[in-house]
Every structure is written in C-alpha cells, then in structure tokens.
Scaffold this motif. Structure first.
Motif, PDB file in Angstrom:
ATOM      1  N   ASN A  59       0.834  -1.241  -0.029  1.00 30.17           N
ATOM      2  CA  ASN A  59      -0.197  -0.096  -0.173  1.00 30.17           C
ATOM      3  C   ASN A  59       0.774   1.153   0.022  1.00 30.17           C
ATOM      4  O   ASN A  59       0.008   2.331   0.345  1.00 30.17           O
ATOM      5  CB  ASN A  59      -0.815   0.258   0.882  1.00 30.17           C
ATOM      6  N   LYS A  79      -0.630   5.093   2.119  1.00 31.75           N
ATOM      7  CA  LYS A  79      -1.829   4.830   2.414  1.00 31.75           C
ATOM      8  C   LYS A  79      -2.057   5.294   3.951  1.00 31.75           C
ATOM      9  O   LYS A  79      -1.256   5.043   5.044  1.00 31.75           O
ATOM     10  CB  LYS A  79      -2.447   3.461   2.539  1.00 31.75           C
ATOM     11  N   ASP A  80      -3.196   5.984   4.239  1.00 30.07           N
ATOM     12  CA  ASP A  80      -3.565   6.632   5.788  1.00 30.07           C
ATOM     13  C   ASP A  80      -2.587   7.578   6.084  1.00 30.07           C
ATOM     14  O   ASP A  80      -2.605   7.731   7.295  1.00 30.07           O
ATOM     15  CB  ASP A  80      -3.684   5.245   6.496  1.00 30.07           C
ATOM     16  N   THR A 153      -7.979   1.825 -11.015  1.00 32.52           N
ATOM     17  CA  THR A 153      -8.083   0.841 -10.154  1.00 32.52           C
ATOM     18  C   THR A 153      -8.275   1.280  -8.658  1.00 32.52           C
ATOM     19  O   THR A 153      -7.680   2.271  -8.199  1.00 32.52           O
ATOM     20  CB  THR A 153      -6.729   0.076 -10.309  1.00 32.52           C
ATOM     21  N   ASN A 154      -9.006   0.546  -7.770  1.00 28.21           N
ATOM     22  CA  ASN A 154      -9.016   0.561  -6.566  1.00 28.21           C
ATOM     23  C   ASN A 154      -8.085  -0.256  -5.623  1.00 28.21           C
ATOM     24  O   ASN A 154      -8.148  -0.528  -4.552  1.00 28.21           O
ATOM     25  CB  ASN A 154     -10.444   0.445  -5.904  1.00 28.21           C
ATOM     26  N   ASP A 155      -7.310  -1.120  -6.458  1.00 30.55           N
ATOM     27  CA  ASP A 155      -6.325  -2.177  -5.756  1.00 30.55           C
ATOM     28  C   ASP A 155      -5.170  -1.247  -5.177  1.00 30.55           C
ATOM     29  O   ASP A 155      -4.523  -1.735  -4.157  1.00 30.55           O
ATOM     30  CB  ASP A 155      -5.913  -2.896  -6.795  1.00 30.55           C
ATOM     31  N   ILE A 156      -5.134  -0.086  -5.691  1.00 27.88           N
ATOM     32  CA  ILE A 156      -3.899   1.070  -5.105  1.00 27.88           C
ATOM     33  C   ILE A 156      -4.658   1.923  -4.179  1.00 27.88           C
ATOM     34  O   ILE A 156      -5.495   2.851  -4.932  1.00 27.88           O
ATOM     35  CB  ILE A 156      -3.364   1.442  -6.140  1.00 27.88           C
ATOM     36  N   LYS A 157      -4.634   1.897  -2.814  1.00 25.52           N
ATOM     37  CA  LYS A 157      -5.337   2.875  -1.965  1.00 25.52           C
ATOM     38  C   LYS A 157      -4.575   3.762  -1.594  1.00 25.52           C
ATOM     39  O   LYS A 157      -4.909   4.779  -0.934  1.00 25.52           O
ATOM     40  CB  LYS A 157      -5.731   2.084  -0.787  1.00 25.52           C
ATOM     41  N   SER A 159      -2.955   7.198  -0.987  1.00 25.93           N
ATOM     42  CA  SER A 159      -3.231   8.786  -1.375  1.00 25.93           C
ATOM     43  C   SER A 159      -4.237   8.981  -2.446  1.00 25.93           C
ATOM     44  O   SER A 159      -3.886   9.726  -3.298  1.00 25.93           O
ATOM     45  CB  SER A 159      -2.103   9.298  -1.274  1.00 25.93           C
ATOM     46  N   ASN A 160      -5.360   8.496  -2.293  1.00 26.24           N
ATOM     47  CA  ASN A 160      -6.311   8.662  -3.345  1.00 26.24           C
ATOM     48  C   ASN A 160      -6.745  10.102  -3.714  1.00 26.24           C
ATOM     49  O   ASN A 160      -7.063  10.716  -4.796  1.00 26.24           O
ATOM     50  CB  ASN A 160      -7.704   8.043  -3.319  1.00 26.24           C
ATOM     51  N   ASN A 173     -14.120   8.397  -6.472  1.00 23.17           N
ATOM     52  CA  ASN A 173     -13.591   7.479  -5.531  1.00 23.17           C
ATOM     53  C   ASN A 173     -12.920   6.194  -6.369  1.00 23.17           C
ATOM     54  O   ASN A 173     -12.762   5.214  -5.665  1.00 23.17           O
ATOM     55  CB  ASN A 173     -14.219   6.768  -4.444  1.00 23.17           C
ATOM     56  N   GLY A 175      -9.646   5.530  -7.542  1.00 21.94           N
ATOM     57  CA  GLY A 175      -8.520   5.210  -7.462  1.00 21.94           C
ATOM     58  C   GLY A 175      -7.699   6.020  -8.599  1.00 21.94           C
ATOM     59  O   GLY A 175      -7.793   6.845  -9.297  1.00 21.94           O
TER      60      GLY A 175
END
Length: 240
Positions: A59, A79-80, A153-157, A159-160, A173, A175
């Motif tokens: 991630n 991510k996060d 793709t949403n497989d890569i989360k 810092s969208n 949303n 991605g």
C-alpha cells in the motif's frame, strides 16, 4: 520435513520482499488548433516524456521521474497518511518537500460544477491491467466537446486524494488511473501504464527518512529548469 519448513519460510519472505513495478508513457495526436494551444499541449507532453516509473509495495506507492543520471523526482505516497513526500535530486544533492495531501487538490478554490457542466459517466467494463483489477468509464462533458475514457483501479489505495485531485460524481473514488484517453476535440492525449514486472524490494525507494536532508524550495530556479528546460517562468512566457 525440516527442509520443507525452511523452503516455506524462505518462499514467504521472498513474496513479501517483491515489488510491483511499471512505467508510464504519454502521447498526443490529432492536434488541430491555434498555434498557442498546440505549443502549450506539446510542451505539457514533452515535460512528461522523461522516464517515469511507478513502484507499489504494501500500500505504498512511489513514482520516480528520472531526468538524467543525476536528477530525479521521487514522490512517496502512503496509505492513511496525511502527507506526501517529494524527494528532489538536483546536481546529485537530494532535498525533500513534505506536503499535506489536501494542499495538492488543484480544484479546492473552484466553484461547484453547474448542472450543464456536470459530466455524464458511463460504465464500460471491468478490466485487468497488469496485476490490478480496473474499471473502465467514459466521462463526457456535454457543453465542452470533451470525452475521457479512464481505466482506474481501487487495488491501489495509497493517497487517493493525490491521485485523483478532481472529484467527479460517480468516479471520484475510482482510485489511480492506469490508462486515460482524453479527447478535447482538437487533440487527443493518451496516458498508458505498462511493462508490469516484479522487482526486488529496495528500501531506499520507499524510504521517507529526511535525516540529514535539507528541505528544498520547490520554486527554486534549478528545479524549474529541470522540469521545463527554462531558467525561470518569465523565460517561458517570452518563448510563447
């Protein structure tokens, strides 16, 4: 049995120490507009013709734009995390800039879209690009002669908010975009991600350590010259 256990341990470690890597290409075609528009588009694309590689691991997403053997820009997105880290190498000296994700939203001061400006979004298909599951959508702005086909793709989360800074209804949303075909009527711009491969894990690529590094001013002249070829913004204006 002992050797089987050792093999499984090594195999598990090997899987965790691999990174998905790929590169990015841009192209422009069907240019039919005023000279100033053509020049602006061509300049924008030429700035993206440097070697660009993406790396994805656990991630964490990193993109590295290599301008030559000494100069590169490495952007680390986690991510996060509420910040992204940009590492700039100028003349072999690495500096960095820490930037809040929210500060990267280019439309934060824009007015909301009117009903006529709100894009029409049409789902086309689900698709696999490299190792990632993607969704293909067609986006049309009715009064602007604009059409966009995006493969995201949403497989890569990671810092969208950075990857997709322009929210649009139904796809805000979605991605990271792995492919784009933008049709402006007078020109088409293509973005393509390809050459997916598995590479060994290199800690330095994903490191956000700033120990011993000086924070850089992203507006300094060397940086402008690196990404545009011009000494300063006024020189770009004169060239136009």
């Amino acid at each position: 049995m002992r050797f089987l256990f050792i093999f499984l341990i090594l195999n598990a470690f090997n899987v965790k120490s691999q990174v998905t890597s790929w590169d990015v290409t841009y192209s422009i075609e069907n240019i039919n507009a005023e000279a100033s528009v053509i020049e602006a588009l061509s300049s924008m694309i030429s700035m993206q013709q440097t070697k660009i590689n993406y790396y994805f691991y656990d991630n964490n997403l990193v993109n590295i734009a290599s301008y030559d053997s000494l100069n590169e820009i490495r952007t680390v997105m986690l991510k996060d995390e509420s910040h992204t880290y940009v590492f700039v190498t100028l003349d072999g000296i690495t500096t960095y800039k820490k930037k809040p994700i929210a500060g990267l939203e280019i439309n934060k001061n824009n007015k909301p879209l009117t009903k006529e400006e709100t894009p029409i979004v049409k789902f086309i298909e689900n698709k696999v690009v490299g190792p990632f599951n993607c969704t293909v959508n067609e986006v049309i702005l009715p009064n602007m002669n604009f059409k966009l086909i995006s493969t995201t793709t949403n497989d890569i989360k990671a810092s969208n908010g950075f990857n997709n800074p322009i929210p649009m209804p139904e796809i805000e949303n979605s991605g990271l975009a792995l492919a784009l075909e933008a049709d402006f009527g007078f020109a088409k711009i293509h973005l393509q991600h390809g050459n997916f491969k598995t590479v060994p894990y290199l800690k330095s690529i994903f490191s956000i350590s700033t120990e011993g590094l000086k924070e850089t001013n992203m507006e300094e002249m060397k940086f402008i010259k690196l990404i545009t070829g011009f000494e300063n913004p006024s020189e770009m204006e004169e060239e136009k």
